[in-house]
Write a protein that holds these residues in place. Structure first.
Motif, mmCIF file in Angstrom:
data_model
loop_
_atom_site.group_PDB
_atom_site.id
_atom_site.type_symbol
_atom_site.label_atom_id
_atom_site.label_comp_id
_atom_site.label_asym_id
_atom_site.label_seq_id
_atom_site.Cartn_x
_atom_site.Cartn_y
_atom_site.Cartn_z
ATOM 1 N N LYS A 1 57.330 30.962 42.543
ATOM 2 C CA LYS A 1 58.351 31.481 42.885
ATOM 3 C C LYS A 1 58.606 31.504 44.649
ATOM 4 O O LYS A 1 59.458 31.148 45.145
ATOM 5 C CB LYS A 1 58.644 32.952 42.524
ATOM 6 N N GLN A 2 57.274 31.735 45.260
ATOM 7 C CA GLN A 2 57.483 31.794 46.563
ATOM 8 C C GLN A 2 57.328 30.331 47.268
ATOM 9 O O GLN A 2 58.217 30.277 48.289
ATOM 10 C CB GLN A 2 56.072 32.615 47.162
ATOM 11 N N THR A 3 56.706 29.241 46.736
ATOM 12 C CA THR A 3 56.826 28.316 47.164
ATOM 13 C C THR A 3 57.547 27.081 46.733
ATOM 14 O O THR A 3 57.780 26.041 47.373
ATOM 15 C CB THR A 3 55.187 27.537 47.192
ATOM 16 N N LYS A 4 58.161 27.376 45.647
ATOM 17 C CA LYS A 4 59.364 26.642 45.075
ATOM 18 C C LYS A 4 58.686 25.333 44.562
ATOM 19 O O LYS A 4 59.069 24.197 44.589
ATOM 20 C CB LYS A 4 60.464 26.149 46.099
ATOM 21 N N ARG A 5 57.236 25.318 44.213
ATOM 22 C CA ARG A 5 56.485 24.357 44.005
ATOM 23 C C ARG A 5 55.792 24.363 42.455
ATOM 24 O O ARG A 5 55.656 25.057 42.125
ATOM 25 C CB ARG A 5 55.234 23.953 44.895
ATOM 26 N N SER A 6 55.765 22.980 42.129
ATOM 27 C CA SER A 6 55.036 22.851 40.746
ATOM 28 C C SER A 6 53.498 23.218 40.770
ATOM 29 O O SER A 6 52.896 22.991 42.098
ATOM 30 C CB SER A 6 55.227 21.408 40.073
ATOM 31 N N PRO A 7 52.768 23.468 39.951
ATOM 32 C CA PRO A 7 51.300 23.704 39.980
ATOM 33 C C PRO A 7 50.551 22.702 40.358
ATOM 34 O O PRO A 7 49.748 23.177 41.392
ATOM 35 C CB PRO A 7 50.931 23.750 38.429
ATOM 36 N N HIS A 8 50.952 21.169 40.362
ATOM 37 C CA HIS A 8 50.130 20.201 40.986
ATOM 38 C C HIS A 8 50.523 20.061 42.415
ATOM 39 O O HIS A 8 49.572 19.303 43.132
ATOM 40 C CB HIS A 8 50.472 18.910 40.319
ATOM 41 N N GLU A 9 51.304 20.782 42.951
ATOM 42 C CA GLU A 9 51.637 20.865 44.367
ATOM 43 C C GLU A 9 50.963 21.997 45.118
ATOM 44 O O GLU A 9 51.213 22.186 46.217
ATOM 45 C CB GLU A 9 53.175 20.818 44.746
ATOM 46 N N LEU A 10 50.284 22.800 44.361
ATOM 47 C CA LEU A 10 49.551 24.191 45.223
ATOM 48 C C LEU A 10 48.307 23.565 45.020
ATOM 49 O O LEU A 10 47.498 23.277 44.286
ATOM 50 C CB LEU A 10 49.748 25.375 43.913
ATOM 51 N N GLY A 11 47.669 23.951 46.168
ATOM 52 C CA GLY A 11 46.260 23.766 46.296
ATOM 53 C C GLY A 11 45.681 25.096 46.876
ATOM 54 O O GLY A 11 46.122 25.820 47.650
ATOM 55 N N VAL A 12 44.421 25.566 46.015
ATOM 56 C CA VAL A 12 44.044 26.851 46.032
ATOM 57 C C VAL A 12 42.265 26.585 46.429
ATOM 58 O O VAL A 12 41.657 25.811 45.914
ATOM 59 C CB VAL A 12 43.902 27.408 44.711
ATOM 60 N N MET A 13 41.995 27.436 47.442
ATOM 61 C CA MET A 13 40.509 27.461 47.889
ATOM 62 C C MET A 13 40.124 28.737 47.489
ATOM 63 O O MET A 13 40.514 29.769 47.710
ATOM 64 C CB MET A 13 40.760 27.176 49.304
ATOM 65 N N LEU A 14 38.670 28.546 46.657
ATOM 66 C CA LEU A 14 37.841 29.714 46.543
ATOM 67 C C LEU A 14 36.616 29.776 46.962
ATOM 68 O O LEU A 14 36.092 28.581 47.241
ATOM 69 C CB LEU A 14 37.972 29.980 44.708
ATOM 70 N N ASN B 1 45.321 41.854 39.969
ATOM 71 C CA ASN B 1 44.288 42.261 39.260
ATOM 72 C C ASN B 1 43.409 41.026 39.013
ATOM 73 O O ASN B 1 44.208 39.750 38.304
ATOM 74 C CB ASN B 1 44.651 43.211 38.158
ATOM 75 N N ASN B 2 42.092 40.990 38.701
ATOM 76 C CA ASN B 2 41.406 39.717 38.120
ATOM 77 C C ASN B 2 41.287 40.036 36.759
ATOM 78 O O ASN B 2 39.998 40.390 36.256
ATOM 79 C CB ASN B 2 40.071 39.821 39.034
ATOM 80 N N ASP B 3 42.245 39.974 35.993
ATOM 81 C CA ASP B 3 42.311 39.709 34.617
ATOM 82 C C ASP B 3 43.257 38.539 34.092
ATOM 83 O O ASP B 3 43.871 38.137 34.915
ATOM 84 C CB ASP B 3 42.563 41.336 34.011
ATOM 85 N N GLU B 4 43.563 38.576 32.721
ATOM 86 C CA GLU B 4 44.414 37.554 32.360
ATOM 87 C C GLU B 4 45.652 37.749 32.762
ATOM 88 O O GLU B 4 46.341 36.866 33.123
ATOM 89 C CB GLU B 4 44.152 37.534 30.735
ATOM 90 N N ALA B 5 46.260 39.153 32.648
ATOM 91 C CA ALA B 5 47.803 39.414 32.951
ATOM 92 C C ALA B 5 47.789 39.079 34.709
ATOM 93 O O ALA B 5 48.782 38.428 35.125
ATOM 94 C CB ALA B 5 47.958 40.679 32.694
ATOM 95 N N GLY B 6 46.778 39.292 35.458
ATOM 96 C CA GLY B 6 47.048 39.209 36.767
ATOM 97 C C GLY B 6 46.956 37.781 37.166
ATOM 98 O O GLY B 6 47.567 37.277 38.066
ATOM 99 N N ARG B 7 46.074 37.065 36.335
ATOM 100 C CA ARG B 7 46.132 35.473 36.847
ATOM 101 C C ARG B 7 47.526 35.063 36.565
ATOM 102 O O ARG B 7 47.708 33.969 37.213
ATOM 103 C CB ARG B 7 44.884 35.072 36.154
ATOM 104 N N ARG B 8 48.085 35.213 35.282
ATOM 105 C CA ARG B 8 49.174 34.837 35.088
ATOM 106 C C ARG B 8 50.364 35.367 36.088
ATOM 107 O O ARG B 8 51.351 34.365 36.551
ATOM 108 C CB ARG B 8 49.640 35.339 33.630
ATOM 109 N N ALA B 9 50.426 36.184 36.507
ATOM 110 C CA ALA B 9 51.385 37.034 37.527
ATOM 111 C C ALA B 9 51.099 36.260 38.820
ATOM 112 O O ALA B 9 51.847 35.943 39.632
ATOM 113 C CB ALA B 9 50.877 38.285 37.560
ATOM 114 N N LEU B 10 49.878 35.859 39.222
ATOM 115 C CA LEU B 10 49.472 35.156 40.449
ATOM 116 C C LEU B 10 50.095 33.748 40.463
ATOM 117 O O LEU B 10 50.840 33.447 41.225
ATOM 118 C CB LEU B 10 48.003 35.134 40.284
ATOM 119 N N LEU B 11 50.042 33.096 39.196
ATOM 120 C CA LEU B 11 50.705 31.585 39.275
ATOM 121 C C LEU B 11 52.286 31.841 39.341
ATOM 122 O O LEU B 11 52.684 31.094 40.181
ATOM 123 C CB LEU B 11 50.288 31.060 37.859
ATOM 124 N N ASP B 12 53.012 32.830 38.672
ATOM 125 C CA ASP B 12 54.338 33.155 38.689
ATOM 126 C C ASP B 12 54.495 33.224 40.230
ATOM 127 O O ASP B 12 55.529 32.754 40.712
ATOM 128 C CB ASP B 12 54.618 34.090 37.758
#
Length: 347
Positions: free
Chosen positions: A67-80, A52-63
């Motif tokens: 979990k999937q990549t086993k990476r820290s946030p800085h090791e994630l690249g996101v394209m929008l 979902n494009n809401d606050e809870a959905g954004r938190r769930a997205l990052l989690d």
């Protein structure tokens, strides 16, 4: 005059996808986020999910990504993609979490998708294209605007909306008078106009107060107004635009506003007239048009530039577009050097 980068609070970084950064594409709509993690670029192996494009959905997205990549946030690249205002909330959230955020021009992504042979369009497939677009080349990381610049842009956007509403009511008033409408109709229109004009005055004062509260912005506006052809309205708009990102040179700033000529030539049969790219804000270009009309009368450098182009056979509209571009370049110059306009600058 030597071109310098505008001094900004944050610096954008050009990054290329590699083994140290996971590529993630997010197709954003009003209510949902279609997410694609590119697990293996060589085989285009992906893993997708919708949030979902809401606050809870954004938190769930990052989690989920961590979990999937086993990476820290800085090791994630996101394209929008820059999709109206819907991408902003997730972009700010991920940036503040430490993720490397990239925001692409939708046209560039669309052309990249065509180069892949993409035929159909779905949200899931769009997210895959975004992930592959991030993986394919170097991209400049997205950096949020300073809070005072973002607030100024919101005020200016609202002021523009009020101007549009006032013009519409004025048109209705003229039509009602021609049709000899009832007194009640005319009274209603007059009341609405008075309310809108009163709110416009209040908002103008709010904008002035905002500049007063931020000495840096106030100084920038004053420097811009030292250029003949740039008044209070254009200086406010240019302050917001030129302080919204890091421009490396004056030409880049002019291109962002959509004032770079685009040629159409191919072989001997296609000889189209060059036209402005119109890639940026139409609202700002409309104001710069009026500023250029004034500048070719009162700004000696722009007047000479305009007359020189016309003498070479350029159409008056083409020369006026060049005058608009020159205004933006001058604006970039005074802010980059933090000095008032000097007519003796080298042409």
């Amino acid at each position: 005059m030597v071109s310098k980068s505008l001094p900004m609070r944050s610096e954008a970084v050009c990054t290329r996808q590699d083994d140290e950064m996971e590529a993630v594409g997010i197709d954003v709509s009003k209510k949902k986020l279609d997410v694609c993690w590119l697990r293996d670029a060589s085989t285009v192996k992906v893993k997708s999910r919708v949030f979902n494009n809401d606050e809870a959905g954004r938190r769930a997205l990052l989690d989920w990504l961590q979990k999937q990549t086993k990476r820290s946030p800085h090791e994630l690249g996101v394209m929008l993609e820059a999709t109206s205002v819907y991408h902003e909330a997730v972009a700010y959230f991920l940036y503040e979490a430490g993720v490397r955020v990239h925001v692409a021009n939708p046209h560039h992504v669309s052309e990249f998708g065509k180069s892949l042979g993409k035929r159909s369009k779905t949200d899931k497939k769009d997210s895959i294209v975004l992930a592959r677009f991030l993986d394919s080349r170097s991209h400049t990381e997205w950096v949020p605007e300073a809070e005072e610049v973002r607030y100024l842009k919101a005020l200016l956007s609202r002021l523009h909306a009020l101007d549009t509403d006032i013009q519409r009511e004025c048109n209705r008033q003229e039509k009602a008078e021609i049709q000899q409408a009832s007194d009640q109709v005319l009274i209603s229109i007059t009341k609405v106009l008075q309310t809108l004009e009163g709110e416009r005055k209040r908002l103008e004062q709010e904008i002035d107060d905002h500049f007063d509260d931020h000495p840096g912005l106030k100084s920038d506006r004053k420097l811009l107004e030292s250029i003949p052809g740039i008044g209070r309205v254009i200086s406010s708009e240019l302050t917001a635009v030129l302080r919204s990102r890091n421009f490396e040179n004056a030409g880049q700033a002019a291109a962002f506003v959509g004032l770079v000529p685009v040629e159409r030539q191919s072989g001997t049969s296609v000889r189209g007239r060059p036209s402005l790219s119109k890639a940026g804000s139409g609202r700002l270009r409309a104001k710069l048009y009026m500023g250029a009309v004034v500048a070719i009368r009162f700004n000696e450098r722009i007047k000479a530039h305009y007359e020189r182009l016309v003498a070479k056979g350029k159409s008056k509209m083409s020369a006026l577009g060049a005058a608009m571009r020159k205004l933006v370049q001058m604006a970039y110059g005074v802010l980059a050097h933090q000095t008032s306009y000097d007519p003796q600058w080298a042409r």
